[in-house]
Design a protein around this motif. Structure first.
Motif, PDB file in Angstrom:
ATOM      1  N   VAL A 108       0.854  -1.189   0.000  1.00  0.00           N
ATOM      2  CA  VAL A 108       0.000   0.000   0.000  1.00  0.00           C
ATOM      3  C   VAL A 108       0.889   1.238   0.000  1.00  0.00           C
ATOM      4  CG1 VAL A 108      -1.793   1.247   1.250  1.00  0.00           C
ATOM      5  CG2 VAL A 108      -1.730  -1.263   1.349  1.00  0.00           C
ATOM      6  N   ASP A 109       0.751   2.063  -1.027  1.00  0.00           N
ATOM      7  CA  ASP A 109       1.485   3.326  -1.052  1.00  0.00           C
ATOM      8  C   ASP A 109       0.928   4.275  -0.002  1.00  0.00           C
ATOM      9  OD1 ASP A 109       3.204   2.636  -3.141  1.00  0.00           O
ATOM     10  OD2 ASP A 109       1.707   3.187  -4.646  1.00  0.00           O
ATOM     11  N   LEU A 110       1.825   4.968   0.682  1.00  0.00           N
ATOM     12  CA  LEU A 110       1.451   5.971   1.679  1.00  0.00           C
ATOM     13  C   LEU A 110       1.853   7.352   1.164  1.00  0.00           C
ATOM     14  CD1 LEU A 110       2.726   4.183   4.909  1.00  0.00           C
ATOM     15  CD2 LEU A 110       0.352   4.422   4.173  1.00  0.00           C
ATOM     16  N   PRO A 111       1.276   8.405   1.728  1.00  0.00           N
ATOM     17  CA  PRO A 111       1.710   9.755   1.343  1.00  0.00           C
ATOM     18  C   PRO A 111       3.200   9.938   1.639  1.00  0.00           C
ATOM     19  CG  PRO A 111      -0.290   9.840   2.674  1.00  0.00           C
ATOM     20  CD  PRO A 111       0.206   8.426   2.727  1.00  0.00           C
ATOM     21  N   ASP A 112       3.867  10.748   0.837  1.00  0.00           N
ATOM     22  CA  ASP A 112       5.287  11.025   1.082  1.00  0.00           C
ATOM     23  C   ASP A 112       5.488  11.540   2.499  1.00  0.00           C
ATOM     24  OD1 ASP A 112       5.803  10.251  -1.466  1.00  0.00           O
ATOM     25  OD2 ASP A 112       6.383  12.231  -2.214  1.00  0.00           O
ATOM     26  N   PHE A 113       6.569  11.077   3.122  1.00  0.00           N
ATOM     27  CA  PHE A 113       6.910  11.455   4.503  1.00  0.00           C
ATOM     28  C   PHE A 113       5.690  11.342   5.422  1.00  0.00           C
ATOM     29  CE2 PHE A 113      10.271  13.763   2.137  1.00  0.00           C
ATOM     30  CZ  PHE A 113      11.376  13.162   2.736  1.00  0.00           C
ATOM     31  N   PHE A 114       5.032  10.171   5.383  1.00  0.00           N
ATOM     32  CA  PHE A 114       3.813   9.972   6.162  1.00  0.00           C
ATOM     33  C   PHE A 114       4.046  10.107   7.666  1.00  0.00           C
ATOM     34  CE2 PHE A 114       5.764   5.899   6.611  1.00  0.00           C
ATOM     35  CZ  PHE A 114       5.292   5.373   7.801  1.00  0.00           C
ATOM     36  N   ALA A 115       5.250   9.790   8.135  1.00  0.00           N
ATOM     37  CA  ALA A 115       5.519   9.818   9.582  1.00  0.00           C
ATOM     38  C   ALA A 115       5.963  11.210   9.998  1.00  0.00           C
ATOM     39  CB  ALA A 115       6.599   8.798   9.944  1.00  0.00           C
ATOM     40  N   SER A 116       5.360  11.728  11.075  1.00  0.00           N
ATOM     41  CA  SER A 116       5.724  13.071  11.544  1.00  0.00           C
ATOM     42  C   SER A 116       6.935  13.039  12.471  1.00  0.00           C
ATOM     43  CB  SER A 116       4.540  13.713  12.275  1.00  0.00           C
ATOM     44  OG  SER A 116       4.164  12.923  13.395  1.00  0.00           O
ATOM     45  N   SER A 117       7.243  11.860  13.021  1.00  0.00           N
ATOM     46  CA  SER A 117       8.443  11.735  13.847  1.00  0.00           C
ATOM     47  C   SER A 117       8.948  10.306  13.779  1.00  0.00           C
ATOM     48  CB  SER A 117       8.153  12.122  15.303  1.00  0.00           C
ATOM     49  OG  SER A 117       7.244  11.215  15.876  1.00  0.00           O
ATOM     50  N   TYR A 118      10.245  10.150  13.824  1.00  0.00           N
ATOM     51  CA  TYR A 118      10.886   8.835  13.811  1.00  0.00           C
ATOM     52  C   TYR A 118      12.331   9.040  14.236  1.00  0.00           C
ATOM     53  CZ  TYR A 118      11.832  10.872   9.260  1.00  0.00           C
ATOM     54  OH  TYR A 118      12.172  11.745   8.264  1.00  0.00           O
TER      55      TYR A 118
END
Length: 197
Positions: free
Chosen positions: A166-176
């Motif tokens: 499943v493709d996710l929006p670019d830079f889906f994670a706000s922190s990592y």
């Protein structure tokens, strides 16, 4: 049931439970070592990570992707040298784009112990994030095999079949995290030994 028969039955049940627990730990450790950033304390590069992963496998182990999608993507490799080369394709020396986040969730567990051999099935999901922003989730079914060798359970087969990508929006994670300090005790220079395996 006679007393010796009852005792033997209890011993067999305990051995099965211990085998299931060992196999569960081995499978979870494999996934743990495949996470990015690698949460194993003291692992400074992917070559160290790969050798720790290979320690979980028997010398004659098989790693294979099956089904209409993974068969062509991963194929089948046999033996530790071939597995080492396979894992080096996952973590090439210069990755472009670079994988900056990958975490594995295991679910739907089934473990079946047959004396000194066992098999286990899981579904696992993993989000991927690359430094160019490309993001996706992979879902796979696992059908793995294990064997007790010199008193220690080892993986003899990793078999993975695609469930979905499943493709996710670019830079889906706000922190990592850029690195993991999970196994390092806060404010010290040593690990929590009761946690690290």
């Amino acid at each position: 049931m006679t007393e010796p028969a009852t005792l033997n039955a209890l011993v067999k049940r305990i051995e099965t439970l211990e085998a299931e627990a060992d196999i569960r730990r081995i499978q979870a450790r494999y996934m743990f070592l495949c996470d990015t950033p690698c949460p194993e304390y003291g692992v400074e590069n992917d070559q160290q990570r790969i050798e720790l992963i290979l320690d979980l496998y028997s010398d004659d182990a098989v790693w294979e992707g099956v089904g209409e999608y993974y068969n062509n993507q991963f194929g089948r490799v046999v033996g530790k040298d071939a597995l080492r080369a396979h894992f080096n394709r996952f973590w090439p020396e210069k990755q472009d784009p670079k994988l900056i986040l990958n975490a594995h969730w295991l679910t739907s567990e089934q473990i079946h112990v047959h004396g000194e051999e066992a098999d286990g099935q899981w579904i696992h999901f993993q989000p991927w994030l690359f430094d160019d922003g490309k993001s996706l989730i992979r879902g796979s079914r696992l059908n793995n095999a294990f064997r007790k060798i010199d008193g220690e359970w080892k993986i003899t087969r990793t078999r993975t079949e695609n469930v979905a990508i499943v493709d996710l929006p670019d830079f889906f994670a706000s922190s990592y995290p850029s690195t993991s300090v999970l196994l390092k005790a806060p404010g010290t220079n040593h690990t929590n030994e009761h946690i690290q395996t």
